[in-house]
Design a protein around this motif. Sequence first.
Motif, short mmCIF file in Angstrom:
data_model
loop_
_atom_site.label_atom_id
_atom_site.label_comp_id
_atom_site.label_asym_id
_atom_site.label_seq_id
_atom_site.Cartn_x
_atom_site.Cartn_y
_atom_site.Cartn_z
N SER A 76 -101.22 7.97 48.30
CA SER A 76 -101.51 9.04 46.94
C SER A 76 -100.34 9.64 45.88
CB SER A 76 -102.19 10.45 48.15
OG SER A 76 -102.60 11.47 47.71
N THR A 77 -101.59 9.38 44.66
CA THR A 77 -100.64 9.54 43.49
C THR A 77 -100.06 11.37 43.86
OG1 THR A 77 -103.10 10.29 42.77
CG2 THR A 77 -101.97 8.01 42.37
N LYS A 78 -101.08 12.54 44.30
CA LYS A 78 -100.81 13.88 43.96
C LYS A 78 -99.87 14.53 45.07
CE LYS A 78 -104.80 14.56 40.85
NZ LYS A 78 -106.24 14.93 40.81
N LEU A 79 -100.23 13.49 46.40
CA LEU A 79 -100.02 14.37 47.55
C LEU A 79 -98.78 12.97 48.49
CD1 LEU A 79 -103.72 15.70 49.56
CD2 LEU A 79 -101.50 16.69 48.26
N SER A 80 -97.67 13.81 48.16
CA SER A 80 -96.54 12.56 48.70
C SER A 80 -96.33 12.12 50.01
CB SER A 80 -95.54 13.54 48.00
OG SER A 80 -95.15 14.44 48.82
N LYS A 81 -97.18 12.58 50.86
CA LYS A 81 -97.03 12.20 51.99
C LYS A 81 -98.03 11.69 52.63
CE LYS A 81 -92.65 15.10 53.35
NZ LYS A 81 -92.25 15.75 54.65
N GLN A 82 -98.67 11.75 51.99
CA GLN A 82 -100.48 11.19 52.52
C GLN A 82 -100.48 10.18 51.60
OE1 GLN A 82 -103.44 14.49 52.06
NE2 GLN A 82 -103.44 14.18 54.23
N THR A 83 -101.93 9.02 51.81
CA THR A 83 -102.19 8.34 51.82
C THR A 83 -103.76 7.91 51.50
OG1 THR A 83 -102.16 7.53 54.51
CG2 THR A 83 -100.08 6.72 53.51
N HIS A 84 -103.70 6.93 50.66
CA HIS A 84 -105.58 6.86 50.14
C HIS A 84 -105.81 5.07 50.67
CE1 HIS A 84 -109.02 7.12 47.87
NE2 HIS A 84 -109.04 6.41 47.60
N ILE A 85 -106.85 5.18 51.65
CA ILE A 85 -107.79 3.58 52.08
C ILE A 85 -108.01 3.74 50.91
CG2 ILE A 85 -108.87 2.65 53.03
CD1 ILE A 85 -107.76 4.87 55.55
N ILE A 86 -108.00 1.88 49.84
CA ILE A 86 -109.18 2.02 48.84
C ILE A 86 -109.82 1.20 49.55
CG2 ILE A 86 -108.90 -0.01 46.72
CD1 ILE A 86 -106.13 0.93 46.72
N ALA A 87 -109.52 -0.05 50.67
CA ALA A 87 -110.88 -0.39 51.04
C ALA A 87 -111.19 -1.18 52.52
CB ALA A 87 -111.46 -1.98 50.79
N SER A 88 -111.67 -1.44 52.98
CA SER A 88 -110.94 -1.88 55.48
C SER A 88 -111.91 -3.27 55.18
CB SER A 88 -111.82 -0.83 55.90
OG SER A 88 -112.34 -0.58 55.89
N ASN A 89 -111.34 -3.67 55.93
CA ASN A 89 -111.92 -4.77 56.46
C ASN A 89 -112.81 -5.97 55.93
OD1 ASN A 89 -112.24 -3.86 59.67
ND2 ASN A 89 -114.05 -2.64 58.89
N VAL A 90 -111.74 -6.33 55.25
CA VAL A 90 -110.66 -7.03 54.27
C VAL A 90 -111.34 -8.68 53.78
CG1 VAL A 90 -110.37 -7.71 50.82
CG2 VAL A 90 -110.55 -5.30 52.18
N ASP A 91 -111.91 -9.63 53.79
CA ASP A 91 -111.85 -11.14 53.61
C ASP A 91 -110.72 -11.18 52.07
OD1 ASP A 91 -113.30 -11.36 55.44
OD2 ASP A 91 -115.28 -11.75 53.95
N GLN A 92 -110.13 -10.56 51.61
CA GLN A 92 -108.95 -11.44 50.30
C GLN A 92 -109.63 -10.08 48.97
OE1 GLN A 92 -110.83 -14.75 47.81
NE2 GLN A 92 -112.49 -13.98 47.44
N ILE A 93 -107.88 -9.64 48.44
CA ILE A 93 -107.98 -8.81 47.43
C ILE A 93 -107.43 -10.13 46.22
CG2 ILE A 93 -106.37 -7.21 46.60
CD1 ILE A 93 -105.74 -6.13 49.74
N VAL A 94 -109.10 -9.30 44.87
CA VAL A 94 -108.87 -10.34 43.96
C VAL A 94 -108.08 -8.72 42.95
CG1 VAL A 94 -109.91 -10.83 42.00
CG2 VAL A 94 -110.88 -11.31 44.79
N ILE A 95 -106.80 -9.20 42.28
CA ILE A 95 -105.97 -8.95 41.17
C ILE A 95 -106.63 -9.12 40.17
CG2 ILE A 95 -103.55 -8.20 40.64
CD1 ILE A 95 -102.54 -8.63 43.27
N ILE A 96 -107.28 -8.43 39.64
CA ILE A 96 -107.45 -8.63 37.58
C ILE A 96 -106.42 -7.93 37.22
CG2 ILE A 96 -109.35 -8.68 35.60
CD1 ILE A 96 -110.10 -9.86 38.99
N SER A 97 -105.41 -8.32 36.59
CA SER A 97 -105.01 -8.51 35.34
C SER A 97 -105.51 -9.24 33.42
CB SER A 97 -103.94 -9.02 35.54
OG SER A 97 -102.53 -8.05 34.50
N SER A 98 -104.58 -8.34 33.16
CA SER A 98 -104.77 -8.85 31.59
C SER A 98 -103.56 -9.10 31.40
CB SER A 98 -105.86 -7.87 30.33
OG SER A 98 -104.81 -7.21 30.45
#
Length: 310
Positions: A76-98
Amino acid sequence: MVHGVVVKSTGSWYKVRTPDGQVYDCRLKGKFRQKGIKSTNPVAVGDEVAIKLSDDNSENVITDIADRKNALIRKSTKLSKQTHIIASNVDQIVIISSIVDPKVAFGFIDRILVSAEAYRIPALIVFNKFDLCRSDPAIDTLAEALAIYDLAGYPVLLTSTKTGKGLEEFKALLHDKYSVLTGQSGVGKSSLINAIQSNLDLKTADVSGYNDKGQHTTTFAEMHELDFGGFITDTPGLRSFGVVDFEKEHLSHYFPEMRERIQDCKFNNCMHINEPGCAIKKAVEEGEIAGRRYDNYIEMLNDDSFQKQF
């Protein structure tokens, strides 16, 4: 009791899709906030849940959450001892960059790849805005990026929504899978989705010329069904990605090109910094592991994100 999948999370309300295609607005039953859950969001897009429907659908409640097979999690960007779950039960992660507009952030990409490896989620990288790679520096950076991730063993695709380059290949990679698209703000995630699924008409915005950083156009994570088969979740553009719940001693195991050489190190507890007989350092010197990836490994080792969070 009805079962379904969370397809949108706004923090207080959740949209849940049931197997018959119905979508219900639901709140979270209070007990989940009392379970000692250290994430800022007890329920994430992709979660399989049980819901209790009210007679008029005004007070639908999520009553249970099934165990997750995996999850993409960041600090978590604001709470140093906590986490943020972006998504669950995922088949694949697609990282988009430029490569340019905004400039590629190798450290950011590698942090997401490390998290994907830790949770055993297949990952691939898409370098979007290929049409902007016209200058010699941009072409050189692109060549470096392709070489880095080829050595690491990750699939890489080049795309452009302006010219249509790579869009059919992009659709093929997403076909019949649940994919999470993530990346820094401004790299064109929403534009890519619009290019392959135009009826969604997701909001897009130009990169800020003042600081060369993208503007947030996606506010909440949301799952979308694809006409050609599969589901995608477009996530809010990220400025940073803090990794969590890792032991520093295990970090090198989440770099595939390091993992396959670890057994060749002289010492079983080698951290690959200055120990004698280190197979990883030797591979870097011989060009078998990209120097930039190794530098990012060292940077992560020095990051307090790797202190145990929960």
